[in-house]
Every structure is written in structure tokens, then in C-alpha cells.
Design a protein around this motif. Structure first.
Motif, short mmCIF file in Angstrom:
data_model
loop_
_atom_site.label_atom_id
_atom_site.label_comp_id
_atom_site.label_asym_id
_atom_site.label_seq_id
_atom_site.Cartn_x
_atom_site.Cartn_y
_atom_site.Cartn_z
N TYR A 157 99.49 64.56 32.22
CA TYR A 157 99.31 63.51 33.22
C TYR A 157 98.29 63.96 34.26
CZ TYR A 157 103.66 61.95 31.10
OH TYR A 157 104.62 61.56 30.21
N PRO A 158 97.14 63.31 34.32
CA PRO A 158 96.05 63.78 35.19
C PRO A 158 96.38 63.78 36.67
CG PRO A 158 95.53 61.60 34.28
CD PRO A 158 96.75 62.10 33.57
N ARG A 159 97.23 62.87 37.13
CA ARG A 159 97.53 62.77 38.55
C ARG A 159 98.70 63.66 38.98
NH1 ARG A 159 94.65 58.83 40.92
NH2 ARG A 159 93.63 57.31 39.57
N LEU A 160 99.39 64.24 38.00
CA LEU A 160 100.48 65.15 38.33
C LEU A 160 99.96 66.56 38.51
CD1 LEU A 160 103.49 64.19 36.02
CD2 LEU A 160 103.17 63.67 38.44
N ALA A 161 100.68 67.35 39.29
CA ALA A 161 100.32 68.75 39.48
C ALA A 161 100.46 69.52 38.17
CB ALA A 161 101.23 69.38 40.55
N ALA A 162 99.74 70.62 38.07
CA ALA A 162 99.84 71.46 36.88
C ALA A 162 101.29 71.88 36.64
CB ALA A 162 98.96 72.70 37.05
N GLU A 163 101.96 72.28 37.70
CA GLU A 163 103.36 72.70 37.58
C GLU A 163 104.25 71.56 37.10
OE1 GLU A 163 106.48 73.82 40.88
OE2 GLU A 163 105.03 75.46 40.62
N SER A 164 103.98 70.36 37.57
CA SER A 164 104.78 69.20 37.17
C SER A 164 104.58 68.87 35.70
CB SER A 164 104.42 67.99 38.03
OG SER A 164 104.72 68.23 39.39
N ASN A 165 103.36 69.06 35.21
CA ASN A 165 103.10 68.82 33.79
C ASN A 165 103.90 69.76 32.90
OD1 ASN A 165 100.91 66.75 32.86
ND2 ASN A 165 100.11 67.56 34.80
N VAL A 166 104.03 71.00 33.33
CA VAL A 166 104.83 71.96 32.58
C VAL A 166 106.32 71.67 32.77
CG1 VAL A 166 105.38 74.41 32.26
CG2 VAL A 166 103.03 73.71 32.77
N ALA A 167 106.71 71.34 34.00
CA ALA A 167 108.12 71.04 34.29
C ALA A 167 108.59 69.84 33.48
CB ALA A 167 108.29 70.78 35.78
N GLU A 168 107.71 68.86 33.28
CA GLU A 168 108.09 67.66 32.52
C GLU A 168 108.52 68.03 31.11
OE1 GLU A 168 107.26 64.49 29.60
OE2 GLU A 168 105.99 66.25 29.93
N ARG A 169 107.84 68.99 30.50
CA ARG A 169 108.22 69.44 29.16
C ARG A 169 109.54 70.22 29.20
NH1 ARG A 169 105.90 69.62 24.19
NH2 ARG A 169 106.54 71.29 22.80
N LEU A 170 109.72 71.03 30.24
CA LEU A 170 110.99 71.74 30.39
C LEU A 170 112.15 70.77 30.51
CD1 LEU A 170 109.78 74.51 32.86
CD2 LEU A 170 110.97 74.98 30.70
N LEU A 171 111.97 69.73 31.31
CA LEU A 171 113.02 68.71 31.47
C LEU A 171 113.27 67.99 30.15
CD1 LEU A 171 111.89 67.29 34.92
CD2 LEU A 171 113.97 68.62 34.47
N GLY A 172 112.21 67.76 29.39
CA GLY A 172 112.36 67.11 28.10
C GLY A 172 113.11 67.95 27.10
N ARG A 173 113.15 69.26 27.35
CA ARG A 173 113.88 70.18 26.46
C ARG A 173 115.29 70.44 26.98
NH1 ARG A 173 110.50 68.69 23.76
NH2 ARG A 173 109.11 69.79 22.34
N GLY A 174 115.70 69.72 28.01
CA GLY A 174 117.09 69.80 28.45
C GLY A 174 117.34 70.59 29.71
N ALA A 175 116.31 71.21 30.29
CA ALA A 175 116.52 71.95 31.54
C ALA A 175 116.85 70.97 32.66
CB ALA A 175 115.27 72.75 31.88
N ARG A 176 117.80 71.34 33.53
CA ARG A 176 118.23 70.43 34.59
C ARG A 176 118.27 71.08 35.97
NH1 ARG A 176 116.75 67.48 31.52
NH2 ARG A 176 117.76 65.73 30.47
N HIS A 177 118.28 72.39 36.02
CA HIS A 177 118.34 73.09 37.30
C HIS A 177 116.94 73.13 37.90
CE1 HIS A 177 118.81 76.32 40.23
NE2 HIS A 177 120.12 76.16 40.13
N PHE A 178 116.74 72.42 39.02
CA PHE A 178 115.40 72.28 39.59
C PHE A 178 114.77 73.62 39.92
CE2 PHE A 178 112.54 71.90 43.23
CZ PHE A 178 111.61 71.00 42.72
N GLY A 179 115.55 74.51 40.52
CA GLY A 179 115.01 75.81 40.89
C GLY A 179 114.53 76.60 39.68
N LYS A 180 115.32 76.56 38.61
CA LYS A 180 114.94 77.30 37.40
C LYS A 180 113.73 76.67 36.72
CE LYS A 180 119.56 79.13 36.42
NZ LYS A 180 120.70 79.15 35.47
N VAL A 181 113.67 75.33 36.75
CA VAL A 181 112.51 74.64 36.17
C VAL A 181 111.25 75.03 36.93
CG1 VAL A 181 111.41 72.38 35.90
CG2 VAL A 181 113.81 72.70 35.22
N HIS A 182 111.33 75.01 38.25
CA HIS A 182 110.19 75.38 39.09
C HIS A 182 109.75 76.81 38.82
CE1 HIS A 182 107.73 75.97 42.70
NE2 HIS A 182 108.43 77.07 42.91
N THR A 183 110.72 77.72 38.76
CA THR A 183 110.40 79.13 38.56
C THR A 183 109.77 79.37 37.20
OG1 THR A 183 112.22 79.83 39.99
CG2 THR A 183 111.39 81.45 38.43
N ARG A 184 110.34 78.74 36.16
CA ARG A 184 109.80 78.96 34.80
C ARG A 184 108.40 78.36 34.66
NH1 ARG A 184 108.64 82.26 31.15
NH2 ARG A 184 108.68 81.51 29.00
#
Length: 280
Positions: free
Chosen positions: A126-153
Motif C-alpha cells: 500500500y503506497p500511502r501506508l508506512a513501511a512498518e504498516s505494510n509489514v504489520a498488515e501481513r503479520l496481522l493476516g497471519r494471525g498476530a494480534r498483540h499490537f506491541g509484538k506486531v510493531h516490534t517484529r
């Protein structure tokens, strides 16, 4: 990203190579209705991949190869040689007319394959999303739910691939092509694939950016333990990344072997032409 390539061999003193991760056998795909003369009227002897009888294009015919763990296979050829069709079959974007693709001895599944596209938008970023958000979106799609852990990973992956932390929250659209490729690779590492496909990874990049990106890609492919396939018209990039190479011409594999050997001493006239012209 640390793994021991030697652990994939059958024993510490074994000369037997590991079982292939991906096996392709007799892969064939054509565009158009086709006829019973398509194969005879296309290929090397005909000098074309378009059937003169029915107009169908035999994009890939009878392609077979294996790729093992930690191995990178380079696929080269000029535009229209069949590289893109082969890659799309491996990514399950299209269904081949004949042949088989297996991963670890089982029919290939989409979850086993990740493609790093030449264009980040084609990869679903997604061009308008931050780099971190683009990676986080895939983490969320794989079932991650803890925001802090998603951000850190997400931050760990981006940093590992050479993206400075101060840029993690910048929109993807503000990044250069090379930086966007790094974000794609970070997404790929969220759920490490068994098969990593790289579609013209260095096209359109400045030479210095190419060199940096190739170094990152090389580290990723070595660390993943997956089978990697890089499709490119850039022989220099393929030489850096690949241990083996296949050459496509009119949809057929006309030469294959150890990368250095094929590029230093090509046997097929078409490969000789590619090497001498460097596809320019």
C-alpha cells in the motif's frame, strides 16, 4: 537470519545432495485455443513460439528442473522467451496446460510461495501506508494480534533488511525502488516461504542501488533455506545470486547448468548471443 546450510545434507560426510524443495516436470502452457500442430510449429526450429496454424502462443513447453534448499536458480532469456509465464505458473497465477509442480514432494500450494515483484504495487503493498504498516498488515493476516509484538517484529524485519528505523513510519510512496524491494522482502520473511520467487528484482535501479539490493537478497535467500528462483534479463544480477541457470528461448529450455560455467562457456547459440550482447 541464521541457518546452517550443511544441516540440509544427509550426513556430515555425505556427497548426496539434499532432496529438492521444488520440482517442476514437463511444465507446459499456451495462450489461445491451440491445435495438434502447435508444438511442431513452434520452438527452436520454427524460430517462434506462435503457432502459424492456429495463432496460439506456446509460452512454455516441457520445462523441467529441481531447486534445492538454500539454492538459487536463475532463469534468463529475452522478452517473450517464457520467463514471465513460467513464474506465473510457479506462483499459481495461471494453471499450466500440462506438467506438475511439487514442493517437498506434495502438489504446490499458494501458501508455500512468495513472489517479490518488480513493482511493489503488484505485490499488494500500500503506497500511502508506512513501511512498518505494510509489514504489520501481513503479520496481522497471519494471525498476530498483540499490537506491541506486531510493531516490534515489523521493526526488526525492516531493520534487518537495512531500512533505518527513522524511516519505518514513512509512507511507502516516498521510498526509492530499492527501498520498496526491501519492504517486500520484509513481508516475505513474516512467514518464510518454501519457495521464493524474484521477478526482475533490479530492473530500473541505479547500479549502486542494485549492488546493495543484491547483497540483501543474497543474505535473505541464504538464510531462508528455501528454494529461490530469480527471473531476470540482467545477467550480472543472475551471476551474483544464482548457483545454477536455465536459459529460455521460444518457451523451451535450451541450456542449463552451473551459472558460472554457462555464462563463461555457453554452448547453445542463443546463450552465446545473450552472453555476448548482455541482452542489450
Amino acid at each position: 537470519m541464521t541457518t546452517d546450510p550443511a544441516s540440509d545434507w544427509t550426513g556430515p560426510n555425505s556427497l548426496v545432495p539434499p532432496a529438492p524443495v521444488v520440482s517442476v516436470r514437463g511444465l507446459t502452457h499456451r495462450f489461445g485455443s491451440g491445435c495438434d500442430r502447435c508444438i511442431a510449429l513452434t520452438g527452436e526450429a520454427a524460430g517462434t513460439n506462435r503457432c502459424s496454424a492456429c495463432g496460439a502462443v506456446v509460452a512454455v513447453y516441457d520445462a523441467s528442473f529441481d531447486v534445492g534448499p538454500h539454492e538459487v536458480l536463475g532463469v534468463v532469456g529475452e522478452s517473450g522467451s517464457g520467463k514471465t509465464t513460467l513464474l506465473r505458473c510457479l506462483h499459481l497465477d495461471i494453471t499450466p496446460d500440462a506438467g506438475s509442480i511439487s514442493v517437498a514432494g506434495q502438489p504446490i500450494e499458494r501458501s508455500a510461495v512468495v513472489m517479490v515483484h518488480q513493482n511493489a504495487l503488484a505485490a499488494g503493498l500500500y503506497p500511502r501506508l508506512a513501511a512498518e504498516s505494510n509489514v504489520a498488515e501481513r503479520l496481522l493476516g497471519r494471525g498476530a494480534r498483540h499490537f506491541g509484538k506486531v510493531h516490534t517484529r515489523a521493526a526488526e524485519l525492516l531493520t534487518e533488511l537495512g531500512l533505518h528505523p527513522e524511516r519505518h513510519t514513512d509512507a511507502l510512496m516516498t521510498f526509492s525502488g530499492g527501498m520498496q524491494q526491501r519492504v517486500q522482502l520484509a513481508r516475505a520473511l513474516v512467514d518464510p516461504p518454501q519457495v521464493l520467487l524474484l521477478d526482475e528484482p533490479t530492473t530500473g535501479l541505479d547500479p549502486s542501488v542494485q549492488a546493495d539490493l543484491l547483497d540483501v537478497v543474497q543474505r535473505v535467500t541464504e538464510a531462508l533455506g528455501s528454494a529461490s528462483i530469480v527471473v531476470s534479463h540482467d545477467l550480472a544480477a543472475v551471476r551474483v545470486l544464482a548457483s545454477r541457470i536455465v536459459v529460455l528461448h521460444h518457451g523451451r529450455i535450451v541450456e542449463e547448468g552451473i551459472c558460472e560455467q554457462v555464462l563463461e562457456d555457453p554452448q547453445h547459440p542463443y546463450t552465446q548471443l545473450l552472453v555476448s550482447s548482455r541482452l542489450t
